[in-house]
Design an enzyme around this catalytic site. Sequence first.
Site, PDB file in Angstrom:
ATOM      1  CD  GLU A   1     -48.449  15.289 -46.276  1.00 49.65           C
ATOM      2  OE1 GLU A   1     -48.156  14.308 -45.560  1.00 49.65           O
ATOM      3  OE2 GLU A   1     -47.706  15.713 -47.175  1.00 49.65           O
TER       4      GLU A   1
ATOM      5  NE  ARG B   1     -46.653  17.474 -53.515  1.00 49.23           N
ATOM      6  CZ  ARG B   1     -46.478  16.171 -53.383  1.00 49.23           C
ATOM      7  NH1 ARG B   1     -46.790  15.355 -54.369  1.00 49.23           N
ATOM      8  NH2 ARG B   1     -46.008  15.674 -52.268  1.00 49.23           N
TER       9      ARG B   1
ATOM     10  CB  THR C   1     -46.016  20.004 -50.724  1.00 50.21           C
ATOM     11  OG1 THR C   1     -46.462  18.655 -50.888  1.00 50.21           O
ATOM     12  CG2 THR C   1     -44.871  20.225 -51.696  1.00 50.21           C
TER      13      THR C   1
ATOM     14  CE  LYS D   1     -43.090  13.912 -45.918  1.00 47.26           C
ATOM     15  NZ  LYS D   1     -44.238  14.474 -46.646  1.00 47.26           N
TER      16      LYS D   1
HETATM   17  C1  3PG Z   1     -45.692  12.663 -51.648  1.00 43.63           C
HETATM   18  O1  3PG Z   1     -45.036  13.615 -51.299  1.00 43.63           O
HETATM   19  O2  3PG Z   1     -46.312  12.601 -52.725  1.00 43.63           O
HETATM   20  C2  3PG Z   1     -45.799  11.601 -50.662  1.00 43.63           C
HETATM   21  O3  3PG Z   1     -44.572  11.348 -50.107  1.00 43.63           O
HETATM   22  C3  3PG Z   1     -46.471  10.390 -51.131  1.00 43.63           C
HETATM   23  O4  3PG Z   1     -45.582   9.502 -51.602  1.00 43.63           O
HETATM   24  P1  3PG Z   1     -46.177   8.177 -52.276  1.00 43.63           P
HETATM   25  O5  3PG Z   1     -46.931   8.620 -53.482  1.00 43.63           O
HETATM   26  O6  3PG Z   1     -44.950   7.362 -52.600  1.00 43.63           O
HETATM   27  O7  3PG Z   1     -47.054   7.527 -51.241  1.00 43.63           O
END
Ligand code: 3PG
Length: 218
Positions: free
Chosen positions: A47, A51, A75, A135
Amino acid sequence: MANSPKTKAVLDRFSQIGIIPVVVLNDVADAAPLGKCLMDGGLPAAEVTFRTDAAEESIRIMAEKYPDMLVGAGTVLSPEQAKRAADAGAKFIVSPGFDPAVVQYCLDNDIPVCPGTQSSSEMIAAMNMGLDHVKFFPAELSGGLPMIKAITAALVNLKIMPTGGINPTNVVDYLKCDKIFCAGGSWMVKGDLIRAHDWDRITSLVKEAADIVKKVRS
Ligand code: 3PG
């Protein structure tokens, strides 16, 4: 509304892979070597979060270089970003929250989408748009596994991808729950390891995560 064949195939792969690495890439030059770590380590999925400016091109590079990899975008906050991600080769769209416009854009264009939800109300809204997989974010801070079990006791046909606060220890119990189709996490692809180009360490953390999936499911 049933899932399209394309969405069904992607959801099947999510389940099969079990843990989806959540990646933040600042440099497109890191996309190919990171893709190799994920392939070699046994979690052929990413994923790639929208960002950073590098996200779109990184998705394109990974999708072209590793056609068998399940590369998607995270995101994703707007239909416009969903379009850019899909045009770059993203095979799925994930977001931290539930925006009906993003979901509708994906449904209209047959792009598999897994919106972030944090409450039963958001999950019901997603279900009423035709989704049966969402999710749950941020999972640990939002009640974790007990919350997922409580909500899915009522929303019996819903499957969940917890993300946020998942680690190699707590992921075991998440994966054992039959309401969870996969978990997302960043622990094996942390930014400091990517910046240091520590591809061996990343590959070994990916392997450890892939082994957890195998062990839980054997
Ligand atoms: C994120 O959006 O960065 C993810 O949810 C990952 O979360 P984590 O860093 O707690 O695994």
